[in-house]
Design a protein around this motif. Structure first.
Motif, PDB file in Angstrom:
ATOM      1  N   GLY A 153     -24.904  12.807  22.733  1.00  0.00           N
ATOM      2  CA  GLY A 153     -26.182  13.352  24.488  1.00  0.00           C
ATOM      3  C   GLY A 153     -26.163  12.144  24.612  1.00  0.00           C
ATOM      4  N   PRO A 209     -28.451  10.751  27.845  1.00  0.00           N
ATOM      5  CA  PRO A 209     -28.213  10.773  29.073  1.00  0.00           C
ATOM      6  C   PRO A 209     -27.524   9.782  29.910  1.00  0.00           C
ATOM      7  N   SER A 261     -18.760  12.552  31.348  1.00  0.00           N
ATOM      8  CA  SER A 261     -19.970  13.244  30.681  1.00  0.00           C
ATOM      9  C   SER A 261     -19.870  14.799  31.161  1.00  0.00           C
ATOM     10  N   LEU A 316     -25.255  14.649  30.098  1.00  0.00           N
ATOM     11  CA  LEU A 316     -25.085  14.257  28.832  1.00  0.00           C
ATOM     12  C   LEU A 316     -23.432  13.719  28.705  1.00  0.00           C
ATOM     13  N   ARG A 354     -28.949  13.328  21.298  1.00  0.00           N
ATOM     14  CA  ARG A 354     -29.693  14.029  20.354  1.00  0.00           C
ATOM     15  C   ARG A 354     -29.016  13.878  19.242  1.00  0.00           C
TER      16      ARG A 354
END
Ligand code: ADP
Ligand code: ASP
Ligand code: MG
Length: 410
Positions: free
Chosen positions: A268, A270, A298, A302, A331
């Motif tokens: 996760g 960006p 992606s 993400l 994440r």
């Protein structure tokens, strides 16, 4: 009369009895009319013992002092061998890396050889001495002791051979030569008579520790043939040399494995420019070398990134990523130490289709799941669960029929 450089590895000098055996071989080579330079490793287990002691004091101990400590193993073996040679009636002298001088950069623990002054060795040889040199070590421009990374005595030997324009560089070890895979885990492994520098470079970089990768780079750069052979027999070993006309271009000439890597996944992340640079700069700043890298396509802005690092650097890599994660906003960061990389290598792969497909199918038949894949012109590597390493090596050895015949026989 020739100038011979002989390197003996840890097992070959692992006891006083074995050191005496090496002394006999060295003296016999001299008596055949050669000048002899011997490069030695520490007695087997000694370098591990020294590193463990340093780690007991501090896992992130001072790197300069690390080299002062771990280079001491070779000081013991060279002096013992020199004494053993003298009991056989020949004159000999031992030298540390700093005495010759083997000049390196200052990258402690994985220093690179910059230059070797051959004059002190040559003078000793001209005085009819056998010269015994400590492998694995050098000295930087400020006089600090350095070491060349695990298995570095191979590189010391090839570099000394290059500096002296030796006729041959013989690497004596505990197996008969270079095999199609590690003979200690696959009984069907076949000894190769010859192997090209390029294939040996791939095998070494993929985990076949029989030669340190930098020794092969050095040999290729200076055109020095390496003869890898056993210190326990007189059998002809394997010649590592330039790719020759008529050298069999096997589709796959070897299978290698590496259990010394761990995998890290950052989930996760960006997906924006500069994130990968931030992540890998943080890792590089700690001196950690990254191997395979995979970034997923992606979804909803993400992405996930998975890569491998040396197992020894795993904890440090995780900590440094956690430290910078505030700026990244990933994440989750997780990892797995129980992985291994199995690889197939062969010059013939350049011109044959579906080699990778055969590899994946062979692993699938044994229900071995592939976690990561990477390829180059002459190799395919797969990351799998560590406990299946031996099975995977044997299955691939069979799939590519490496046991069928003696390889490279002319
Ligand atoms: P030394 O102490 O002599 O430097 P090493 O332990 O560094 O010896 O290297 C020799 C070992 O390399 C062998 O015992 C063998 O297990 C391993 N090895 C891995 N792959 C190969 C291969 N393809 N051919 C020969 N040996 C290999
Ligand atoms: N003694 C060092 C090591 O164990 C260097 C070598 O053996 O080549 O890595
Ligand atoms: Mg070695």
């Amino acid at each position: 009369m020739g100038l011979v450089v002989q390197k003996y590895g840890g097992t070959s000098v692992g006891s006083i009895e074995r050191i005496k055996n090496v002394a006999q071989r060295v003296v016999a080579t001299k008596k055949r009319g050669n000048q002899v330079v011997v490069v030695l490793s520490a007695m087997s287990g000694e370098t591990d013992r020294l590193i463990n002691m340093a780690n007991e004091i501090d896992l992130e101990h001072n790197r300069r002092e690390h080299d002062v400590l771990v280079s001491s193993g070779e000081q013991v073996s060279i002096s013992l061998l020199t004494m053993a040679i003298e009991t056989l009636g020949e004159k000999a002298i031992s030298y540390l890396g700093s005495q010759i001088v083997i000049r390196t950069d200052s990258d402690h623990g994985r220093a690179r050889i910059m230059d070797i002054d051959g004059s002190r060795i040559k003078n000793a040889l001209d005085s009819d001495l056998i010269v015994v040199v400590a492998g694995f070590q050098g000295v930087d421009a400020n006089g600090n002791i350095t070491t060349l990374g695990r298995g570095g005595s191979d590189t010391s030997a090839v570099a000394v051979a290059a500096a002296l324009s030796a006729d041959v560089c013989e690497i004596y070890t505990d197996v008969d030569g270079i095999y199609t895979t590690d003979p200690n885990i696959c009984k069907q492994a076949c000894k190769l008579d010859k192997i090209s520098y390029d294939e040996m470079l791939e095998l070494a970089s993929l985990g076949a520790k029989v030669l340190q990768i930098r020794s092969v780079e050095f040999a290729q750069k200076y055109g020095i043939p390496i003869h890898v052979r056993s210190s326990f027999s007189d059998n002809q070993g394997t010649i590592v040399c330039k790719e020759e006309e008529g050298m069999e271009k096997a589709i796959v000439s070897g299978v290698a494995y590496n259990k010394n890597e761990a995998k890290i996944t950052i989930c996760g992340i960006p997906d924006r420019p500069g994130i990968a640079a931030t992540i890998f700069s943080a890792i590089a700043d700690k001196g950690i070398v990254v191997d395979m890298i995979i970034q997923n396509i992606s979804a909803e802005g993400l992405t996930d990134l998975t890569f491998t690092v040396p197992k020894l650097d795993y904890d440090l890599a995780l900590t440094s990523l956690q430290e910078i994660n505030q700026g990244i906003g990933a994440r989750d960061i997780n990892g797995d130490k129980n992985i291994a990389k199995v690889s197939i290598v062969g010059i013939g792969m350049r011109t044959h289709a579906n080699v990778a497909g055969r590899m994946f199918a062979a692993l699938a038949r044994e229900n071995i799941n592939i976690m990561m894949i990477s390829t180059s012109e002459i190799k395919v590597s797969c990351v799998i669960v560590e406990k299946y390493t031996e099975l995977a090596v044997r299955v691939l050895h069979q799939e590519f029929e490496l046991a069928e015949e003696t390889k490279n026989e002319s």
